[in-house]
Design a protein around this motif. Structure first.
Motif, short mmCIF file in Angstrom:
data_model
loop_
_atom_site.label_atom_id
_atom_site.label_comp_id
_atom_site.label_asym_id
_atom_site.label_seq_id
_atom_site.Cartn_x
_atom_site.Cartn_y
_atom_site.Cartn_z
N ALA A 1 -110.44 15.51 78.94
CA ALA A 1 -111.51 14.69 78.81
C ALA A 1 -112.67 15.01 79.47
CB ALA A 1 -110.81 13.15 79.70
N ASP A 2 -112.55 15.85 80.67
CA ASP A 2 -114.02 16.13 81.25
C ASP A 2 -114.57 17.58 80.87
OD1 ASP A 2 -113.30 14.29 83.15
OD2 ASP A 2 -112.24 15.69 84.52
N SER A 3 -113.98 18.02 79.61
CA SER A 3 -114.51 19.43 79.27
C SER A 3 -116.03 19.17 78.69
CB SER A 3 -113.49 19.97 78.15
OG SER A 3 -114.02 20.93 77.26
N PRO A 4 -116.80 20.03 78.73
CA PRO A 4 -118.12 19.91 78.30
C PRO A 4 -118.04 19.75 76.54
CG PRO A 4 -117.89 22.09 78.97
CD PRO A 4 -116.73 21.26 79.43
N LEU A 5 -116.80 20.25 75.90
CA LEU A 5 -116.92 20.26 74.54
C LEU A 5 -116.35 19.02 74.04
CD1 LEU A 5 -114.39 23.58 74.02
CD2 LEU A 5 -117.09 23.32 74.02
N THR A 6 -116.00 17.96 75.05
CA THR A 6 -115.41 16.67 74.70
C THR A 6 -116.44 15.76 74.61
OG1 THR A 6 -113.21 17.16 75.60
CG2 THR A 6 -113.93 15.09 75.18
N ARG A 7 -116.91 15.33 73.30
CA ARG A 7 -117.95 14.32 73.22
C ARG A 7 -117.41 13.02 73.02
NH1 ARG A 7 -122.57 17.37 69.77
NH2 ARG A 7 -122.53 19.24 70.89
N ARG A 8 -115.99 12.80 72.83
CA ARG A 8 -115.55 11.39 72.77
C ARG A 8 -114.16 11.62 73.03
NH1 ARG A 8 -115.84 7.33 67.38
NH2 ARG A 8 -114.75 5.57 68.65
N THR A 9 -113.65 10.79 74.29
CA THR A 9 -112.50 10.77 74.76
C THR A 9 -111.23 9.92 74.03
OG1 THR A 9 -112.83 9.17 76.48
CG2 THR A 9 -113.30 11.40 76.91
N VAL A 10 -111.75 9.20 73.23
CA VAL A 10 -110.96 8.10 72.54
C VAL A 10 -111.42 8.23 71.05
CG1 VAL A 10 -110.07 5.82 72.34
CG2 VAL A 10 -110.71 6.65 74.64
N THR A 11 -110.26 8.43 70.24
CA THR A 11 -110.50 8.62 68.69
C THR A 11 -109.37 7.85 67.91
OG1 THR A 11 -109.32 10.57 68.55
CG2 THR A 11 -111.73 10.83 68.93
N PRO A 12 -109.83 7.17 67.15
CA PRO A 12 -108.95 6.45 66.08
C PRO A 12 -108.36 7.42 65.15
CG PRO A 12 -110.97 5.76 65.56
CD PRO A 12 -111.18 6.72 66.72
N THR A 13 -107.34 7.22 64.44
CA THR A 13 -106.73 7.97 63.42
C THR A 13 -106.00 6.95 62.36
OG1 THR A 13 -106.14 9.69 64.61
CG2 THR A 13 -105.20 9.91 62.65
N VAL A 14 -106.28 7.19 61.08
CA VAL A 14 -105.66 6.38 60.18
C VAL A 14 -105.13 7.32 59.10
CG1 VAL A 14 -106.07 4.66 58.01
CG2 VAL A 14 -107.21 4.36 60.37
N MET A 15 -103.84 6.96 58.49
CA MET A 15 -103.41 8.14 57.49
C MET A 15 -102.41 7.10 56.43
SD MET A 15 -99.84 8.38 57.81
CE MET A 15 -99.50 9.98 57.39
N THR A 16 -102.33 7.95 55.21
CA THR A 16 -101.53 7.24 54.38
C THR A 16 -100.99 8.44 53.39
OG1 THR A 16 -101.08 5.35 52.68
CG2 THR A 16 -103.23 6.40 52.61
N ALA A 17 -99.64 8.12 53.00
CA ALA A 17 -99.35 9.17 51.99
C ALA A 17 -98.33 8.79 50.89
CB ALA A 17 -98.61 10.21 52.87
N LEU A 18 -98.34 9.16 49.75
CA LEU A 18 -97.19 8.53 48.76
C LEU A 18 -96.45 9.58 48.71
CD1 LEU A 18 -96.50 6.52 46.48
CD2 LEU A 18 -98.20 8.26 44.84
N ILE A 19 -95.00 9.25 48.85
CA ILE A 19 -93.83 10.32 48.85
C ILE A 19 -92.92 10.04 47.78
CG2 ILE A 19 -91.91 11.00 50.41
CD1 ILE A 19 -94.59 11.87 51.42
N TYR A 20 -92.24 11.11 47.13
CA TYR A 20 -91.40 11.01 46.12
C TYR A 20 -90.10 11.74 46.58
CZ TYR A 20 -89.00 11.08 41.60
OH TYR A 20 -87.88 11.07 40.50
N ARG A 21 -89.16 10.95 46.60
CA ARG A 21 -87.86 11.72 47.05
C ARG A 21 -86.91 11.74 45.92
NH1 ARG A 21 -84.84 10.54 52.89
NH2 ARG A 21 -83.27 12.03 52.75
#
Length: 263
Positions: free
Chosen positions: A242-262
């Motif tokens: 979190a303290d790294s100079p590369l880190t510009r945002r410490t909290v990030t959302p993620t959304v994913m969806t997938a269509l699966i055929y079995r």
């Protein structure tokens, strides 16, 4: 980018509840094997700590055999077995590394110019799982093979079902990622040479808890073969990440969806 993607999806891709579609495929697995294929989309940061996000494709292929062997785009190539109350697995996986420039829409970030690339690396992925009532617990370590200088990570995960019906399974997953000194310096540290080339201040990242992720996942069965898997969650970088100079945002959302055929 692959590192950010892996972090973001840790708590979103565990679907432990059974459905009638899985029951229909169980006979095939018992007879010798099972095969699933699909494709999805995920909305993730360009790299761990980035304040920019993009949509990436999530190809999904998994072949499992009754003797415990599996081949998977998510889990790698490995073997899984149940020993008493524990589930053990060992696999050969791959981490795609990180590019220091915008290689294309799906990979790299111009915010990392001058940092140099982190090359892809084969990984040994070792996991142990244990069920406590309805709560599934897991401990996983990822050890780089051909780039030992990139270090190792250790991931503790928990997954609990919240709602189960014939067609829908909803659950909550959480994970904590610990990175050793080499791993943290690789992804969040800035050497003197990198500082001169990139403009970021020099920074030494020490081993510690890299991130905490929590999210909800939903598996919706369409019929005996098709299902839709979706998830939404939040990842928070902690300690030296979190303290790294590369880190510009410490909290990030993620959304994913997938269509699966079995099959």
């Amino acid at each position: 980018m692959r590192h950010a993607l892996a972090l973001s999806l840790l708590a979103l891709c565990a679907f432990s509840s059974k459905s009638f579609a899985e029951d229909a495929a169980a006979a095939a697995a018992a007879a010798g094997d099972s095969f699933s294929a699909g494709v999805g989309l995920a909305y993730v940061p360009e790299y761990a700590g980035s304040d920019k996000r993009h949509v990436v494709a999530l190809p999904f292929l998994e072949r499992t055999y009754s003797n415990g062997i599996f081949l998977s785009t998510q889990r790698g190539i490995g073997y899984q077995a149940r020993v008493g109350d524990f589930t053990l697995s060992a696999a050969l996986g791959y981490d795609g590394g990180r590019e220091d420039h915008k290689k294309n829409y799906f990979s790299g970030s111009d915010d990392l110019k001058g940092m140099g690339n982190i090359n892809g690396s084969a990984q040994a992925v070792l996991s142990v799982g244990y069920q406590v009532g309805t709560v599934g617990l897991s401990l996983t370590t990822k050890q780089n093979i051909n780039h030992r200088e990139y270090g190792s990570t250790y991931i503790f995960g928990a997954n609990v079902p919240l709602y189960t019906s014939a067609t829908d399974q909803v659950g909550f997953g959480a994970s904590v990622v610990y990175g050793d000194n080499k791993h943290m310096q690789t992804y969040f540290g800035v050497t003197a040479a990198q500082s001169a080339a990139s403009g970021y201040r020099q920074y030494t990242a020490k081993g510690g808890v890299e991130s905490i992720t929590g999210g909800f996942h939903w598996n919706h069965v369409l019929d005996a073969n098709w299902s839709v898997r979706s998830g939404v969650g939040i990842t928070r970088l902690t300690s030296d990440a979190a303290d790294s100079p590369l880190t510009r945002r410490t909290v990030t959302p993620t959304v994913m969806t997938a269509l699966i055929y079995r099959f």
